[in-house]
Design an enzyme around this catalytic site. Sequence first.
Site, PDB file in Angstrom:
ATOM      1  N   SER A  32     -34.516 -47.201 -51.599  1.00 15.55           N
ATOM      2  CA  SER A  32     -35.691 -48.017 -51.294  1.00 15.55           C
ATOM      3  C   SER A  32     -35.398 -49.509 -51.180  1.00 15.55           C
ATOM      4  O   SER A  32     -36.236 -50.267 -50.713  1.00 15.55           O
ATOM      5  CB  SER A  32     -36.752 -47.794 -52.373  1.00 15.55           C
ATOM      6  OG  SER A  32     -37.985 -48.317 -51.968  1.00 15.55           O
ATOM      7  N   LYS A  41     -36.134 -51.639 -48.050  1.00 12.18           N
ATOM      8  CA  LYS A  41     -37.436 -52.216 -47.724  1.00 12.18           C
ATOM      9  C   LYS A  41     -37.389 -53.740 -47.587  1.00 12.18           C
ATOM     10  O   LYS A  41     -38.241 -54.320 -46.904  1.00 12.18           O
ATOM     11  CB  LYS A  41     -38.479 -51.817 -48.775  1.00 12.18           C
ATOM     12  CG  LYS A  41     -38.880 -50.344 -48.748  1.00 12.18           C
ATOM     13  CD  LYS A  41     -39.989 -50.061 -49.759  1.00 12.18           C
ATOM     14  CE  LYS A  41     -40.498 -48.626 -49.671  1.00 12.18           C
ATOM     15  NZ  LYS A  41     -39.579 -47.667 -50.285  1.00 12.18           N
ATOM     16  N   SER A  99     -43.149 -50.348 -53.990  1.00 10.70           N
ATOM     17  CA  SER A  99     -42.228 -49.488 -53.233  1.00 10.70           C
ATOM     18  C   SER A  99     -42.998 -48.479 -52.389  1.00 10.70           C
ATOM     19  O   SER A  99     -42.781 -47.268 -52.457  1.00 10.70           O
ATOM     20  CB  SER A  99     -41.254 -48.769 -54.165  1.00 10.70           C
ATOM     21  OG  SER A  99     -40.139 -48.293 -53.446  1.00 10.70           O
TER      22      SER A  99
END
Length: 477
Positions: free
Chosen positions: A132, A135, A313
């Site tokens: 993640s 991002k 997230s």
Amino acid sequence: MTALSAVVGLAVATGTVVVAGPWDSGQRTAERARAAEDRRTGGERHVRPASPPGAAPVLAPLGALTGPRDRGGEAGGLDALPPPTWPGLADALEPLLKDPALGPVRTASVLDAATGQQVYGAKADAGTTPASAIKVATGAAALSALGPGHRLATRVVADPGHPDRVVLVGGGDPILTARRVDGPDAPASLRELADATARTLKRRGVDGIRLDYDTSLYSGPLLHPIGPNENISPVTPLMVDEGRLDDSAYGPAPRAGDPAADAAGIFAEMLAERGVEVREEPARRTAPKNADELAAVRSQPLSALVERMLTTSDNDIAEALARHTARASGEPASFDGASRAVTARLKRLGVPVAGARFADGSGLDRADRVSARLLAQVLVRAAGREHPELRPVVTGLPVAGFTGTLRGRWAEDAAGRGVVRAKSGTLTGVNTLTGTVVDADGRLLVFAFMTTGTTDPQAAQRALDRLASAVASCGCR
């Protein structure tokens, strides 16, 4: 400066809206339990605060660290504070990088935010799975392509030749909500869209319609490569509340199989409640190019969407932003188009993208490949004065021990708590952390630590936290 940063961080965090973000895979033990506990006891929805958590007071003093230089090229004021040296950082970090909890593959990059120079690296240019943490790149690319003030419009239009043929047009706003919301910072409301649509139809003397819905904004497959999953809905430009089938606002949740059809069905019910008869079941149809707009609602600005994506997230926002980046770059709004567009935008920003692969925008795809130096360079651009449009990438980072996906971390490490701001990444066997700190000399540094092959996610996270805390507490000259 260290004491000041810690005090500022703690003071800011005391008044911060507490959010709990999702894990990026099936590993959701402590984080999901905390998120569920928050929803039971507080019942809060994650709606963006009036200012980013901790951003204003923390970033104001940090901005001074990249002030102008004098005519002789020498830095003045706080910019004259010495950066750490490579040997100094190596002494502090290399023993921690040897922690077996980090697995067999571990890479690192620490950059001086004022100069962009790498002051420490360990296989910093090696591509690995970011999870993640990707991002931060997705957010930077979207802000570069569209600007922080851009808003996503969900519209209702009518066929000019058939005023009773109405189409709900998806604008790619994943947090369009069917729930009751209040305040200027709330997500766009489907209820408000129904109110405005019903008023316009009644003003035109139309009390019954055929309702269709348009999802033509995106192309490519609806399903993420990981398949149906409670971490992400099918990627469609029309959905309400991210296709969630429970009352959650963030974190893993059961998802609708066809979020667009569900959104159209909810909208039809809302119109009926407002005295507009919907004569048939809504069907998928592309709106005419010359359609007459009846009503529209617009999302929060892109800056707020990026901050929310990073703090919690949020995978659905990430994939939406990747597709909007593709559209703004002349690419198809698909996974492949978004990959090309994000790569091109980062290259234009001067970020080293050689060998990188952006298979998705959220980091759920294990085919993603980026280097630690790439992630760190994205944050250098976001913290610098040359690209103020990228600032939400920094202001949206969770605060260690206090907000978002870092709320439950740093429990045993006071050195980094309230000082480290970072985006985590977690897949089975993958743990990543990238963010910003102010070191003991008052210098703003950015870092990225990436690992692959971990077997104990909690131990790996603690090891990453110790690395970030070491950068924060180290003058390292």
